[in-house]
Write an enzyme that holds these catalytic residues in place. Structure first.
Site, mmCIF file in Angstrom:
data_model
loop_
_atom_site.group_PDB
_atom_site.id
_atom_site.type_symbol
_atom_site.label_atom_id
_atom_site.label_comp_id
_atom_site.label_asym_id
_atom_site.label_seq_id
_atom_site.Cartn_x
_atom_site.Cartn_y
_atom_site.Cartn_z
ATOM 1 N N GLY A 1 0.834 -1.186 0.000
ATOM 2 C CA GLY A 1 0.000 0.000 0.000
ATOM 3 C C GLY A 1 0.867 1.232 0.000
ATOM 4 C CB THR A 2 3.148 2.413 -1.832
ATOM 5 O OG1 THR A 2 3.720 1.575 -0.844
ATOM 6 C CG2 THR A 2 4.170 3.450 -2.223
ATOM 7 C CB THR A 3 0.817 7.321 -3.130
ATOM 8 O OG1 THR A 3 -0.453 6.713 -2.919
ATOM 9 C CG2 THR A 3 0.751 8.168 -4.398
#
Length: 206
Positions: free
Chosen positions: A10-12
């Site tokens: 889960g990342t940006t």
């Protein structure tokens, strides 16, 4: 490294090329399913004096890959008494990804004799030379900002705000992205990683 880190995702992350360098930004949340597993994960790495990367994907794989790249770049410099070009680093990273099971997306950026460069790499090892890119679960929201705000004549000072706005947009809409920010710029003078206080001052300008 505990076992749970292998499943934290889960990342940006975002990266953009500016006229005087490159900008990298990420948020700091890691998730395991619906659980926020860590609120202060580092997803931004310095690989050499003027080379940086962001990571998205399996944390343990990404950390191992960063260690390998740092070692390979340092060894090349020691053997050849010169810096490795950004294209060569991109090819090296691509080959490592192709030969191993790394579940990682990277934004690889830096400044060499040809100027500022940015490459996006996926787990299969394919790489694209681009002006800007985003990776991770929040990337669709980040791209909305990047498509609207990016210009090739941006300075790194201006690019910092665009990158932080893109991360902010993802944090507001993507449940797997959130908590803090990481920010860095790379110019001919080297790589600058911003403190939390400096980032807060920039975010206040958005």
């Amino acid at each position: 490294m505990n076992q749970s880190n292998e499943n934290m995702v889960g990342t940006t992350t975002v990266g953009l090329v500016c006229q005087d360098g490159v900008v990298l930004a990420t948020e700091t949340r890691a998730t395991m399913g619906a659980l926020i597993a860590n609120k202060a994960v580092n997803k931004l790495y310095q690989l050499d004096d003027k080379v940086g990367a962001t990571i998205a994907g399996t944390v343990s794989h990404a950390q191992t890959l960063m260690d390998v790249l740092q070692a390979e770049i340092a060894l090349y410099k020691l053997k050849n008494e010169k810096d490795m070009s950004m294209e060569a680093i991109a090819v090296l990273t691509s080959n490592i990804l192709k030969s191993n099971a790394y579940g990682v997306q990277l934004i690889l950026t830096g400044v060499d004799k040809k100027g500022p460069k940015l490459y996006g790499l996926d787990p299969s090892g394919s790489y694209i030379d681009d002006d800007y890119t985003s990776t991770g679960s929040g990337s669709p929201f980040a791209y909305g900002v990047l498509e609207n705000k990016y210009r090739k004549d941006l300075t790194t000072d201006e690019g910092r705000l665009v990158a932080l706005e893109a991360i902010s947009a993802a944090k507001q809409r993507d449940v797997y992205s959130g908590n803090g920010f990481r920010l860095a710029t790379i110019t001919d003078e080297g790589m600058k990683t911003y403190t939390n206080e400096e980032i807060e001052e920039l975010v206040a300008q958005l």
